[in-house]
Design an enzyme around this catalytic site. Sequence first.
Site, short mmCIF file in Angstrom:
data_model
loop_
_atom_site.label_atom_id
_atom_site.label_comp_id
_atom_site.label_asym_id
_atom_site.label_seq_id
_atom_site.Cartn_x
_atom_site.Cartn_y
_atom_site.Cartn_z
N ARG A 28 0.72 -1.04 0.04
CA ARG A 28 -0.11 0.07 0.04
C ARG A 28 0.88 1.19 -0.02
O ARG A 28 0.65 2.14 0.60
CB ARG A 28 -0.97 0.10 1.26
N ARG A 32 -3.45 6.81 0.53
CA ARG A 32 -4.09 7.87 1.12
C ARG A 32 -2.94 8.58 1.88
O ARG A 32 -3.13 9.73 2.34
CB ARG A 32 -5.25 7.55 1.97
N ARG A 41 -6.85 11.36 -7.05
CA ARG A 41 -7.92 10.57 -6.83
C ARG A 41 -9.37 11.39 -6.81
O ARG A 41 -10.46 10.98 -6.65
CB ARG A 41 -7.82 9.56 -5.88
N ASP A 77 -6.74 -3.20 -7.14
CA ASP A 77 -7.20 -3.81 -6.12
C ASP A 77 -7.61 -5.25 -6.32
O ASP A 77 -7.74 -5.93 -7.37
CB ASP A 77 -8.47 -3.10 -5.64
N TYR A 152 -14.84 -12.04 0.92
CA TYR A 152 -15.65 -10.56 0.61
C TYR A 152 -16.81 -11.02 0.10
O TYR A 152 -17.79 -10.41 0.17
CB TYR A 152 -14.81 -9.74 -0.32
O1 1CP Z 1 0.61 0.42 -3.19
C1 1CP Z 1 -0.33 0.24 -3.88
O2 1CP Z 1 -0.41 0.78 -4.94
C2 1CP Z 1 -1.52 -0.45 -3.29
C3 1CP Z 1 -2.57 -1.03 -4.37
C4 1CP Z 1 -3.61 -1.78 -3.45
C5 1CP Z 1 -3.50 -3.14 -3.16
C6 1CP Z 1 -2.24 -3.96 -3.15
C7 1CP Z 1 -4.86 -1.42 -3.17
C8 1CP Z 1 -5.51 -0.28 -3.46
N1 1CP Z 1 -5.51 -2.59 -2.77
C9 1CP Z 1 -4.62 -3.78 -2.64
C10 1CP Z 1 -5.12 -5.17 -2.24
C11 1CP Z 1 -6.05 -5.30 -1.33
N2 1CP Z 1 -7.35 -4.59 -1.45
C12 1CP Z 1 -5.93 -6.12 -0.18
C13 1CP Z 1 -4.60 -7.05 0.09
C14 1CP Z 1 -3.75 -6.01 0.82
C15 1CP Z 1 -3.88 -5.93 2.16
O3 1CP Z 1 -4.23 -6.78 2.83
O4 1CP Z 1 -4.10 -4.76 2.86
C16 1CP Z 1 -7.28 -6.10 0.33
C17 1CP Z 1 -7.62 -6.90 1.45
C18 1CP Z 1 -8.06 -5.39 -0.32
C19 1CP Z 1 -9.49 -4.97 -0.16
C20 1CP Z 1 -9.53 -3.71 0.20
N3 1CP Z 1 -9.79 -2.63 -0.76
C21 1CP Z 1 -9.84 -3.11 1.39
C22 1CP Z 1 -9.46 -3.65 2.97
C23 1CP Z 1 -10.89 -3.68 3.77
C24 1CP Z 1 -11.11 -4.89 4.64
O5 1CP Z 1 -11.43 -5.81 4.58
O6 1CP Z 1 -10.75 -4.25 5.82
C25 1CP Z 1 -10.05 -1.66 1.38
C26 1CP Z 1 -10.00 -0.49 2.21
C27 1CP Z 1 -9.92 -1.49 -0.30
C28 1CP Z 1 -9.81 -0.29 -0.90
C29 1CP Z 1 -8.63 0.12 -1.56
N4 1CP Z 1 -7.62 -0.54 -2.28
C30 1CP Z 1 -6.88 0.42 -2.52
C31 1CP Z 1 -6.84 1.39 -1.90
C32 1CP Z 1 -5.73 2.74 -2.00
C33 1CP Z 1 -8.07 1.59 -1.43
C34 1CP Z 1 -8.54 2.36 -0.58
C35 1CP Z 1 -9.75 3.12 -1.35
C36 1CP Z 1 -9.34 4.71 -1.95
O7 1CP Z 1 -8.15 5.04 -1.92
O8 1CP Z 1 -10.42 5.10 -2.13
#
Ligand code: 1CP
Length: 342
Positions: A28, A32, A41, A77, A152
Amino acid sequence: MSNSPADSALVRACRGLEVPRTPVWFMRQAGRSLPEYRKIRAGVGMLESCRRPDLVTEITLQPVRRHDVDAAILFSDIVVPLAAAGIDLDIVAGTGPVVAEPIRTAADVARVRPLTPADVDYVAEAVRLLLPELGATPLIGFAGAPFTLASYLIEGGPSRTYLKTKAMMYGEPQLWHDLLSRLADITLTFLRVQVAAGVSAVQLFDSWAGALSEADYREFVMPHSARVLSGLESAGVPRIHFGVGTAVLLEAMGEAGADVVGVDWRTPMDRAAAIVGPGHSLQGNLDPAILFAPWEVVEREARRVLEQGRAARGHVFNLGHGVMPETDPGVLTRLVELIHSV
Ligand code: 1CP
């Protein structure tokens, strides 16, 4: 060494080859914590941004420019391929993935269709745009592992207990295996698209596998993740296999066919190395919360992780899980400088 992504410190450490210095990147690392990310974004939905190669390219490059990390990770994602395969879902700001009609019955599972490469052509396009920009810096592709994706789909969104997920796993094992098999197909296709487009490594995120005992992981999950990982064996790129709270699963996660096992902050790297053995490198594992402590603490803990990581065949420095959104990006930059200087 390091003149091409295939011979970069990241790829070499993943393979257990000698490296000039320990490579470092952060799960990540885009997102943000970066003001430039929040700016680009603004007003664009998360899924929409993942489908726009111009935005994916820019967001993927942001942390590489700012922190000088040793790898980029494709901005996407884990639910992107599920949406591309026709599952009605959204990524809701502040929550995460939300599924319109959760998958709970045989009829629901039957709706989970295979992914075709054309469904995610925008991902391949983003990789192609990124490669010339990145030069010798490797790009990591990624996907969600079948269990974490299933959680999910079955829960309908994020969960703490995975009650509905486990209810299907224990109560309807045949249906469970049918679902995970379909998800493994989607994940394998998604990763093969990224490899064909030119990523230098892949990471399989089984973020929530730590909810399982080792016995249940081996019976209900590992065969499906192993099929994904072994399906990439001939692809020629290192495979990183990561989960949170996986102290009792590290051995099995290595056995599943990973070149690198990702370790969260709970297990010291030297102990993890003894568990996974000499056949695997390790990635990790500074607690992301430590970045909120005074710099002396960050430095001491980062040096400890580096020192303990020497017990592994190869070590990719990372956090034990993703960067928290509230993290001061200046601390991340300083941490990269420290790792590079040791
Ligand atoms: O460094 C990067 O570029 C990160 C890119 C990235 C990755 C590797 C995103 C963007 N998502 C992920 C993978 C992801 N998504 C995982 C595996 C990694 C981890 O364990 O952290 C998981 C579980 C998700 C599911 C997900 N998507 C969540 C977690 C929800 C929960 O169950 O707690 C969330 C908050 C998202 C949304 C998301 N994905 C990525 C971002 C930047 C965001 C936030 C939304 C946004 O910025 O609007």
